[in-house]
Design an enzyme around this catalytic site. Sequence first.
Site, PDB file in Angstrom:
ATOM      1  N   LYS A  30      37.377  37.340  33.281  1.00 17.46           N
ATOM      2  CA  LYS A  30      35.927  37.575  33.328  1.00 17.46           C
ATOM      3  C   LYS A  30      35.222  36.306  32.843  1.00 17.46           C
ATOM      4  O   LYS A  30      35.864  35.343  32.425  1.00 17.46           O
ATOM      5  CB  LYS A  30      35.521  38.740  32.409  1.00 17.46           C
ATOM      6  CG  LYS A  30      36.273  40.041  32.608  1.00 17.46           C
ATOM      7  CD  LYS A  30      35.914  40.762  33.880  1.00 17.46           C
ATOM      8  CE  LYS A  30      36.712  42.071  34.006  1.00 17.46           C
ATOM      9  NZ  LYS A  30      36.544  42.682  35.345  1.00 17.46           N
ATOM     10  N   SER A  62      35.603  41.997  40.780  1.00 16.65           N
ATOM     11  CA  SER A  62      34.682  41.918  39.642  1.00 16.65           C
ATOM     12  C   SER A  62      34.136  40.515  39.404  1.00 16.65           C
ATOM     13  O   SER A  62      33.099  40.360  38.767  1.00 16.65           O
ATOM     14  CB  SER A  62      35.375  42.427  38.371  1.00 16.65           C
ATOM     15  OG  SER A  62      36.403  41.547  37.984  1.00 16.65           O
TER      16      SER A  62
END
Length: 548
Positions: free
Chosen positions: A258, A162
């Site tokens: 993230k 990701s």
Amino acid sequence: MNYFLTYTVYVLILSVLMGISTWKLFKKMGYSPLFAFIPFYNYFIILKETEHPKWWAIFSYLPIVGPIMMSAFHIYLMKKFGKSLVKDQLLTVILPFIYMATVNYSKDAEVEDENSNDLFITDEEKNAKKKDTFLGSITFAVVFATIIHVFVTQPFGIPTGSMERTLLVGDFLFVNKWSYGYRMPMRPVAIPFLQGTIMDTGQKGNPKDDPKSYVDGIKLPYTRIFQFSKPQKNDVVVFNYPRDSVHTAIDRKDPYVKRCVAVAGDTFEMRAGRLFVNGKSETVLGDQEIQHRYIVNTGSQLDIPALYKTYGFLPVQEVQGEKGYIYAFQGLTDKTAKEIKQLPQVIDMKEDITPKGEAAVYYRDEAKTKIDTTQSIFPINQPWNQDWYGPLRIPKKGDVVAVNNETLPLYQWIISQYEHNSLEKKNGKIFINGKEANNYTIQQDYYMMVGDNRDASLDARFFGFVPEENIVGKPMFTWMSLQGAFSDSSSTYQAPFKVRWDRMFKATNTGEANKTSYWWVAAMILILFFGWEYFMKLFGKKKTEDEA
């Protein structure tokens, strides 16, 4: 303040238990029985009497570290009174205050003079003493590593793509827990180095039934100290997954990493797969590469291993069709997509963008009666998807938001889970803490965390806002990078195993393409470690010769 008050109560309870179960033993060692009840000083006396470093007493009541050190100190005390068998040590660790109390209140408990028979000590007894010293060194080494892990920095691995190509699958990071202020531990009794569970019992079992690595019944409230800064736009941030329903403790929820793309008060939006904040296109930093998902039709099979060697990260799903092959590539940069399009096998290639207005809602059953909120877009009552999302304002502390049937899916997790209120709907009305409500005041800041590899990222577009209390810290540097360390279920092809030497000991959170290397830090640590060990051996040898 609530944290330190609760912590003080926790320390006092342990001190009372310690005093009740050992006061007679302290008296027999020549001290006032009241000293057994005094926090820290009680263990200081034990260490003094058993000839161990007295400063270790400062660790006795620390969260997570304390229970380990207490167990060691209790064993030292029991040995002082002749309870040195394996069964004695096991009972001391498993039932500390109960077993020590049985010794404390027994009539035959007397201090064992360890030095009276030094002239007649046997080889077996010498070996036992060496073993005790070795075990003590190992215990302290574990405690020291636990202190670093709990209070300074924590290792973290990257199992998914990701954050490609900023953080690669198989990167192992050290996370600075002080970046945004230190979050105090909330479960003081826990097994060191384990995040949430001791082991995974498998897919067939309920994850909630997996054995926990912490005692959930002994808890401390959330608090953060020395908070001089908060997450900023473009920071790479490690946080605990907000929707983790397995673990009730915030700091025991699964860790995620993230990029913080929007902070409290910002407005976040996705337009055709492109990210906008406050109406402006995102700022692309030097360590980022914009990537997209592509569907490729070919007349014959592509050599995926060769493409992987050329382009590196290249997760792909391969399906054989009637007239050729269909490939779904994730994470292609514009340059890579252009070059793949030129391959002779390629018939056509297009970016895969979900149509606007098509809500990304997934269900847990075929009858489509139970929505899978972990895989569905947030909030579930909006016609949004990962490519067309928002605009959505990120809640800020002090915001007063309207609460009604339309806005409830947006704020229900904040009200009930993140800010710990009771929430219920009755007769079309909404009740917060038992009172009818049509608005709510936000109690903390929230953030929007999204992966750099947008089309292969389960991020805030699906699980929603990240509360400030879930923030762990910033990655500092990559200490190890292993290609092929984790299997990739999103790809037909598994990357070959290799060590990425060029990524090791590189800074991770600078935003720069050419990151600072910390090889010199690693070399210095090794030199200090082995140099200190050599010095201590030399010093010990010299001391023995002088005594002889």
